[in-house]
Design a protein around this motif. Structure first.
Motif, PDB file in Angstrom:
ATOM      1  N   HIS A   1       0.856  -1.185   0.000  1.00 26.96           N
ATOM      2  CA  HIS A   1       0.000   0.000   0.000  1.00 26.96           C
ATOM      3  C   HIS A   1       0.895   1.240   0.000  1.00 26.96           C
ATOM      4  O   HIS A   1       2.117   1.133   0.183  1.00 26.96           O
ATOM      5  CB  HIS A   1      -0.986  -0.007   1.176  1.00 26.96           C
ATOM      6  CG  HIS A   1      -0.383  -0.300   2.525  1.00 26.96           C
ATOM      7  ND1 HIS A   1      -1.129  -0.364   3.678  1.00 26.96           N
ATOM      8  CD2 HIS A   1       0.897  -0.526   2.920  1.00 26.96           C
ATOM      9  CE1 HIS A   1      -0.341  -0.622   4.713  1.00 26.96           C
ATOM     10  NE2 HIS A   1       0.891  -0.725   4.267  1.00 26.96           N
TER      11      HIS A   1
ATOM     12  N   GLU B   1      -3.035   7.802  -1.576  1.00 25.64           N
ATOM     13  CA  GLU B   1      -3.140   7.894  -0.139  1.00 25.64           C
ATOM     14  C   GLU B   1      -3.274   9.359   0.220  1.00 25.64           C
ATOM     15  O   GLU B   1      -2.782  10.225  -0.510  1.00 25.64           O
ATOM     16  CB  GLU B   1      -1.796   7.360   0.413  1.00 25.64           C
ATOM     17  CG  GLU B   1      -1.713   7.226   1.878  1.00 25.64           C
ATOM     18  CD  GLU B   1      -2.163   5.831   2.311  1.00 25.64           C
ATOM     19  OE1 GLU B   1      -2.346   4.946   1.449  1.00 25.64           O
ATOM     20  OE2 GLU B   1      -2.352   5.667   3.520  1.00 25.64           O
TER      21      GLU B   1
ATOM     22  N   GLN C   1      -2.439   3.110  -6.036  1.00 26.72           N
ATOM     23  CA  GLN C   1      -3.209   3.699  -4.938  1.00 26.72           C
ATOM     24  C   GLN C   1      -2.935   5.188  -4.833  1.00 26.72           C
ATOM     25  O   GLN C   1      -1.889   5.672  -5.282  1.00 26.72           O
ATOM     26  CB  GLN C   1      -2.815   3.062  -3.592  1.00 26.72           C
ATOM     27  CG  GLN C   1      -3.348   1.658  -3.406  1.00 26.72           C
ATOM     28  CD  GLN C   1      -3.166   1.155  -1.975  1.00 26.72           C
ATOM     29  OE1 GLN C   1      -2.341   1.666  -1.209  1.00 26.72           O
ATOM     30  NE2 GLN C   1      -3.936   0.139  -1.616  1.00 26.72           N
TER      31      GLN C   1
ATOM     32  N   SER D   1       0.571   3.564   2.180  1.00 18.03           N
ATOM     33  CA  SER D   1       0.592   4.076   3.551  1.00 18.03           C
ATOM     34  C   SER D   1       1.999   4.263   4.144  1.00 18.03           C
ATOM     35  O   SER D   1       2.184   5.181   4.960  1.00 18.03           O
ATOM     36  CB  SER D   1      -0.251   3.171   4.454  1.00 18.03           C
ATOM     37  OG  SER D   1      -1.538   3.001   3.907  1.00 18.03           O
TER      38      SER D   1
ATOM     39  N   GLN E   1       3.212   7.731   4.480  1.00 17.76           N
ATOM     40  CA  GLN E   1       2.753   8.546   5.624  1.00 17.76           C
ATOM     41  C   GLN E   1       3.878   8.660   6.652  1.00 17.76           C
ATOM     42  O   GLN E   1       4.208   9.746   7.129  1.00 17.76           O
ATOM     43  CB  GLN E   1       1.561   7.882   6.327  1.00 17.76           C
ATOM     44  CG  GLN E   1       0.268   7.853   5.568  1.00 17.76           C
ATOM     45  CD  GLN E   1      -0.882   7.351   6.452  1.00 17.76           C
ATOM     46  OE1 GLN E   1      -0.852   7.466   7.679  1.00 17.76           O
ATOM     47  NE2 GLN E   1      -1.893   6.783   5.819  1.00 17.76           N
TER      48      GLN E   1
ATOM     49  N   ARG F   1       0.595  -6.846  -4.777  1.00 17.93           N
ATOM     50  CA  ARG F   1       0.095  -7.887  -3.869  1.00 17.93           C
ATOM     51  C   ARG F   1       0.102  -9.226  -4.584  1.00 17.93           C
ATOM     52  O   ARG F   1      -0.025  -9.283  -5.807  1.00 17.93           O
ATOM     53  CB  ARG F   1      -1.324  -7.577  -3.406  1.00 17.93           C
ATOM     54  CG  ARG F   1      -1.333  -6.354  -2.527  1.00 17.93           C
ATOM     55  CD  ARG F   1      -2.504  -6.300  -1.609  1.00 17.93           C
ATOM     56  NE  ARG F   1      -2.521  -4.976  -1.006  1.00 17.93           N
ATOM     57  CZ  ARG F   1      -3.490  -4.480  -0.300  1.00 17.93           C
ATOM     58  NH1 ARG F   1      -4.569  -5.214  -0.076  1.00 17.93           N
ATOM     59  NH2 ARG F   1      -3.407  -3.280   0.218  1.00 17.93           N
TER      60      ARG F   1
ATOM     61  N   ALA G   1      -6.463   9.977   7.704  1.00 17.06           N
ATOM     62  CA  ALA G   1      -5.787   9.393   6.542  1.00 17.06           C
ATOM     63  C   ALA G   1      -6.828   8.668   5.705  1.00 17.06           C
ATOM     64  O   ALA G   1      -7.907   8.322   6.195  1.00 17.06           O
ATOM     65  CB  ALA G   1      -4.710   8.410   6.994  1.00 17.06           C
ATOM     66  N   PHE G   2      -6.478   8.479   4.451  1.00 19.04           N
ATOM     67  CA  PHE G   2      -7.371   7.702   3.577  1.00 19.04           C
ATOM     68  C   PHE G   2      -6.556   7.082   2.464  1.00 19.04           C
ATOM     69  O   PHE G   2      -5.443   7.534   2.167  1.00 19.04           O
ATOM     70  CB  PHE G   2      -8.491   8.592   2.995  1.00 19.04           C
ATOM     71  CG  PHE G   2      -7.978   9.790   2.239  1.00 19.04           C
ATOM     72  CD1 PHE G   2      -7.687   9.704   0.882  1.00 19.04           C
ATOM     73  CD2 PHE G   2      -7.778  11.007   2.879  1.00 19.04           C
ATOM     74  CE1 PHE G   2      -7.215  10.805   0.185  1.00 19.04           C
ATOM     75  CE2 PHE G   2      -7.304  12.114   2.182  1.00 19.04           C
ATOM     76  CZ  PHE G   2      -7.016  12.017   0.839  1.00 19.04           C
ATOM     77  N   GLY G   3      -7.090   6.028   1.873  1.00 16.05           N
ATOM     78  CA  GLY G   3      -6.387   5.376   0.766  1.00 16.05           C
ATOM     79  C   GLY G   3      -7.386   4.776  -0.198  1.00 16.05           C
ATOM     80  O   GLY G   3      -8.370   4.174   0.223  1.00 16.05           O
TER      81      GLY G   3
ATOM     82  N   PHE H   1      -3.673   1.226  11.495  1.00 14.44           N
ATOM     83  CA  PHE H   1      -3.065   2.556  11.647  1.00 14.44           C
ATOM     84  C   PHE H   1      -4.082   3.678  11.784  1.00 14.44           C
ATOM     85  O   PHE H   1      -3.714   4.846  11.829  1.00 14.44           O
ATOM     86  CB  PHE H   1      -2.116   2.826  10.468  1.00 14.44           C
ATOM     87  CG  PHE H   1      -2.685   2.416   9.131  1.00 14.44           C
ATOM     88  CD1 PHE H   1      -2.575   1.100   8.692  1.00 14.44           C
ATOM     89  CD2 PHE H   1      -3.354   3.329   8.333  1.00 14.44           C
ATOM     90  CE1 PHE H   1      -3.118   0.710   7.472  1.00 14.44           C
ATOM     91  CE2 PHE H   1      -3.893   2.944   7.113  1.00 14.44           C
ATOM     92  CZ  PHE H   1      -3.776   1.620   6.691  1.00 14.44           C
ATOM     93  N   THR H   2      -5.378   3.338  11.825  1.00 12.80           N
ATOM     94  CA  THR H   2      -6.395   4.363  12.073  1.00 12.80           C
ATOM     95  C   THR H   2      -7.349   3.880  13.159  1.00 12.80           C
ATOM     96  O   THR H   2      -7.630   2.689  13.290  1.00 12.80           O
ATOM     97  CB  THR H   2      -7.203   4.670  10.793  1.00 12.80           C
ATOM     98  OG1 THR H   2      -7.553   3.454  10.155  1.00 12.80           O
ATOM     99  CG2 THR H   2      -6.432   5.572   9.845  1.00 12.80           C
TER     100      THR H   2
ATOM    101  N   GLY I   1     -10.727   3.380   2.012  1.00 13.69           N
ATOM    102  CA  GLY I   1     -10.594   3.167   3.447  1.00 13.69           C
ATOM    103  C   GLY I   1     -10.063   4.443   4.081  1.00 13.69           C
ATOM    104  O   GLY I   1      -9.296   5.171   3.453  1.00 13.69           O
TER     105      GLY I   1
END
Ligand code: DAH
Length: 379
Positions: free
Chosen positions: A203, A245, A243, A205, A208, A229, A346-348, A285-286, A323
């Motif tokens: 991802h 983010e 993605q 993320s 971040q 993946r 945060a968002f992705g 992480f959230t 998410g």
């Protein structure tokens, strides 16, 4: 193959006959030229200074001629020279422009050879314009929505360490949340400490963390990028995808800011009439975490297209799009932020999935197998 004969007789009739034979040979050899290489051989055979046909007729015909025949022979030799020069030049243009076109490979440069004979009345060479790939185009659109809100762009490595991809994002070693990520690991990392082992980031993320390590709040960033993946390819999965983010960290950021920002972004992307909805979810992480849905912009939220069921929203009228959540205080611990002073969200989201929905594409593989007939529709 024609060879220059010695002349036995210098009468006008004998000279004409010899010239005729030579001209016939010239025409026949010129006709056979197909490639540039063949044209060069032809040119040298007739015009090379040392032993070309022209040099030979000069020696064997003109120099050898008796005095009283020199004028007649000289005149004919001059005519032959002019003719040979003409044919050699003419065949060069034809050789490259027509006959040799068959043997040219795509991308071969013909410009250099054609320039000496440039005909400015011919139509120019049309170079097809490239176009943005639909996934990249979608990513640019998403990024620009957030740029307009004051976000800047950050990027990070595709080959990432376990620490950034998992640990600092609050996935502890051996935590089952890691299983959801179908990670592709780089081989032969066993000698390294676990957190330094390399993998293909699953991802965006980790960026971040990389950004918070180097910058203090306030932070407002978007992170576009490629992720991998271990998913076998099918119509909706690809082992490589994209993605985007987002991360906003400041003082007093609340879940309302998250909702307002993402609701605005979805309206900017899919049209002002779309609605958004949030339902609880889990990401390490959230906290709290949510999934955001947008009302289906294909069926307008009805779940139906005429009398047919709407496939993209599976007849629910809603499409799961990303998410998100409030950054977990544990994450701040890894980057030396004080969770009592700062907060953030945060968002992705998956860019390929959004491109699929936007353009009504039914197979993600079409984006990646490089068929120009598919891709040029987006030009
Ligand atoms: N990284 C998550 C994934 O790929 C998506 C995501 C969820 C990113 C929530 C976020 C977030 O930043 O807050 O499954």
């Amino acid at each position: 193959m024609y060879t220059v004969p010695k002349l036995k007789s210098y009468t006008a009739a004998a000279l004409d006959k010899a010239v005729e034979k030579l001209r016939a040979a010239l025409d026949e050899e010129a006709k056979a030229i197909r490639t540039e290489a063949e044209w060069k051989t032809f040119r040298d055979r007739w015009m090379a200074r040392k032993s070309g046909v022209l040099t030979q007729i000069n020696d064997l015909w003109l120099k050898a001629a008796p005095k009283d025949a020199k004028r007649d022979v000289g005149q004919r030799v001059n005519e032959i020279k002019a003719k040979v020069t003409e044919v050699v030049e003419e065949r060069q243009v034809k050789g490259i422009g027509l006959a040799a076109a068959d043997s040219l490979e795509f991308g071969d440069s013909v410009t250099a050879q054609v320039i000496p004979h440039l005909d400015i009345t011919l139509p120019g060479i049309r170079r097809p314009l490239g176009a943005e790939h639909p996934v990249i185009k979608t990513m640019h659109e998403i990024v620009s929505v957030f740029r307009n809100l004051g976000y800047s762009v950050e990027e990070g490595p595709v080959i990432e360490t376990d620490y950034y991809n998992f640990e600092a994002l609050n996935f502890p070693p051996n935590h089952p949340a890691r299983d959801t990520q179908d990670t592709l690991f780089i081989a032969r990392q066993e000698s390294k400490p676990p957190r330094e082992r390399l993998l293909l980031r699953t991802h965006t993320s980790p960026v971040q963390i990389r950004t918070m390590e180097k910058m203090k709040p306030p932070i407002r960033i978007v992170i576009p990028g490629v992720v991998h993946r271990n998913d076998p390819p099918d119509a909706s999965h690809s082992p490589m995808f994209h993605q985007i983010e987002g991360l906003a960290v400041d003082t007093n950021i609340t879940f309302c800011d998250l909702k307002g920002t993402l609701d605005h972004a979805m309206k900017a992307l899919f049209g002002s009439s779309v609605k958004t909805s949030f339902r609880p979810s889990f990401f390490p992480f959230t906290e709290p975490s949510a999934e955001m849905l947008v009302s289906c912009f294909i069926c307008g939220g009805s779940g139906k297209r005429g009398s047919e069921p709407c496939r993209p929203c599976k007849q629910t009228g809603w499409i799961e799009i990303l998410g998100c959540g409030m950054v977990d205080p544990n994450v701040y611990g890894f980057v030396d932020y004080d969770p009592k002073k700062v907060s953030g969200f945060a968002f992705g989201m998956g860019a390929d999935r959004i491109a699929i929905l936007k353009y009504g594409v039914d197979d993600i593989q079409l984006f990646f197998n490089g068929d120009v007939r598919f891709l040029e529709q987006f030009g």
